[in-house]
Design an enzyme around this catalytic site. Sequence first.
Site, PDB file in Angstrom:
ATOM      1  N   GLY A  15       0.338  -1.650  -0.721  1.00  0.00           N
ATOM      2  CA  GLY A  15       0.492   0.287   0.265  1.00  0.00           C
ATOM      3  C   GLY A  15       0.818   1.024  -0.123  1.00  0.00           C
ATOM      4  O   GLY A  15       2.096   0.926  -0.270  1.00  0.00           O
ATOM      5  N   PHE A  16       0.253   2.447  -0.269  1.00  0.00           N
ATOM      6  CA  PHE A  16       0.187   3.673  -0.461  1.00  0.00           C
ATOM      7  C   PHE A  16       1.958   4.150   0.983  1.00  0.00           C
ATOM      8  O   PHE A  16       3.048   3.812   0.687  1.00  0.00           O
ATOM      9  CB  PHE A  16      -0.122   4.725  -0.192  1.00  0.00           C
ATOM     10  CG  PHE A  16       0.350   5.910  -0.017  1.00  0.00           C
ATOM     11  CD1 PHE A  16       1.619   6.473  -0.505  1.00  0.00           C
ATOM     12  CD2 PHE A  16      -0.870   7.103   0.725  1.00  0.00           C
ATOM     13  CE1 PHE A  16       1.880   8.287  -1.290  1.00  0.00           C
ATOM     14  CE2 PHE A  16       0.128   8.492   0.707  1.00  0.00           C
ATOM     15  CZ  PHE A  16       1.475   8.870  -0.291  1.00  0.00           C
ATOM     16  N   ILE A  17       1.326   4.192   2.237  1.00  0.00           N
ATOM     17  CA  ILE A  17       2.312   3.788   3.095  1.00  0.00           C
ATOM     18  C   ILE A  17       3.206   2.831   3.797  1.00  0.00           C
ATOM     19  O   ILE A  17       4.070   3.551   4.693  1.00  0.00           O
ATOM     20  CB  ILE A  17       1.544   4.513   4.941  1.00  0.00           C
ATOM     21  CG1 ILE A  17       0.432   5.375   4.445  1.00  0.00           C
ATOM     22  CG2 ILE A  17       2.083   4.574   5.666  1.00  0.00           C
ATOM     23  CD1 ILE A  17      -0.569   5.408   5.499  1.00  0.00           C
ATOM     24  N   TYR A 157     -16.645   3.368   7.514  1.00  0.00           N
ATOM     25  CA  TYR A 157     -15.234   2.679   7.758  1.00  0.00           C
ATOM     26  C   TYR A 157     -14.644   3.693   9.038  1.00  0.00           C
ATOM     27  O   TYR A 157     -13.636   2.973   9.081  1.00  0.00           O
ATOM     28  CB  TYR A 157     -13.974   3.652   6.651  1.00  0.00           C
ATOM     29  CG  TYR A 157     -12.571   4.120   6.720  1.00  0.00           C
ATOM     30  CD1 TYR A 157     -12.112   2.802   7.021  1.00  0.00           C
ATOM     31  CD2 TYR A 157     -12.404   5.461   7.174  1.00  0.00           C
ATOM     32  CE1 TYR A 157     -10.380   3.136   6.999  1.00  0.00           C
ATOM     33  CE2 TYR A 157     -11.297   5.691   7.421  1.00  0.00           C
ATOM     34  CZ  TYR A 157     -10.154   4.484   6.870  1.00  0.00           C
ATOM     35  OH  TYR A 157      -8.898   4.650   7.588  1.00  0.00           O
ATOM     36  N   LYS A 161     -12.018   1.492  12.753  1.00  0.00           N
ATOM     37  CA  LYS A 161     -11.556   1.686  12.831  1.00  0.00           C
ATOM     38  C   LYS A 161     -11.002   2.532  14.403  1.00  0.00           C
ATOM     39  O   LYS A 161     -10.643   1.999  15.134  1.00  0.00           O
ATOM     40  CB  LYS A 161     -10.454   3.447  11.621  1.00  0.00           C
ATOM     41  CG  LYS A 161      -9.987   2.958  10.962  1.00  0.00           C
ATOM     42  CD  LYS A 161      -9.538   1.783  10.365  1.00  0.00           C
ATOM     43  CE  LYS A 161      -7.739   1.940  10.841  1.00  0.00           C
ATOM     44  NZ  LYS A 161      -7.026   0.751   9.813  1.00  0.00           N
TER      45      LYS A 161
END
Length: 337
Positions: A15-17, A157, A161
Site C-alpha cells: 500500500g501507499f504508506i 470506515y 477503525k
Amino acid sequence: MKEPRGTALITGAAGFIGFHLSARLLREGWQVVGFDAITDYYDVCLKQRRCALLQDNSSFVFVKDHLEAPGVLADMLADLKPDVVIHLAAQAGVRHSMEAPQSYVDSNIDGTVCLLEAIRSNPPKHSLLASTSSVYGANSKMPYAEHDMTDSPVSFYAATKKATEVLAHSFSHLYSVPITMLRIFTAYGPWGRPDMALFKFTGSLLRGEPIDVYNFGQMQRDFTYIDDLIESIVRLIGAIPGETDAFDGDSLSPVAPWRAVNIGNSKPVKLLDFIAAIEEAVEHKAATNLLPMQPGDMRMTWADTSLLANLTGHRQNTPITTGVKSFVSWYREYYSL
C-alpha cells in the site's frame, strides 16, 4: 557485514504508506517482512509496482495473504519473532464503506483481531497500528487532541477503525503488550492511492476534465506529506508505551501500555487552496462541478500534534505546494505524461 537493526513485520506493505515505510526501514538496515493481500480495491498494477521495487532489496521478504486467513499471522509471528510490528493493512475509503461494509468488518476488525492474537502469543517489543483522523467524527472541538471524544464516527470506515483502537486497548491491558495507535491525517504524496482527491484531481486536470468539488468547496483537511508521516512513524518505533512515565497531555492509558498519537501537519488547508496548488503544479486551470456534501465526509480535520512532538522531537513541515509538486512530478513520470 553490518548487523541489521532488527526485523519489522509490516502489514499493507504494498500500500501507499506501507511501501514508503518499508523502503525507509530497508535503507536504514532493517530486515522487513511485508504482508499484503493485494486486493483489487484500487489498481492492482500500482501495488505490484510498489512491491517489485521493494523486492529489489534482498532484505525484503514478501508474503501475499489475507489478514483474516486462519493461522497465517500467528504462524508468521511464531517463526519470525519480529522486533516491531507495524499494522497498516486495512480496507480504506469512506464512501466505499457504505457500499461494501462487510469487507471493512473482514479486514479492519477480523483481520486486526487475528493480528492481536498473534501479537499476544509472540509479543514484539512494540506494535504500531494505523488508525485515522476519521475517528474524531462529529467532534466539533478543534484542533483534535488525543483525549478528545471519538465516540461519534460519521462513516462505517471510521467506526471500524475506532473499533480497532478499543480492541487493541483491551489486548494491551490484558496481555501487557505495548501498542501505539497512529491517528493519521490525510496522507498524500508520490505513489499515493488513486481513490484520494489529489490523485483524481491531478488526473482530471491533465486530461482536461472537470473535477467534482463537494460541499461547494467549503472543506478543510490537515494534509500530511508522506515523507513527514514516515519520519514520525520511524521515530515512534522507539517511543514504547509504558517504558516511561506519562507526561502532561500524554494519551498513555492508565491501565495499559497503550497510547494514541496524532500524525498530521497541524495546518488545515482549504479545499479550494489545495486545488489551486494542483493547478499551479499542473499549469492548468480546473473546471469544477460544485456539489453538496457527501454522506460520511467530515467538513474539517485539524491535528493537535503536541504529543507527537513531545514523543519524537519531530513536527511535520512540508508545505502543501511542495508536496503537491512532488506528487504531480511523480504522476507525470509514472503515467508518461
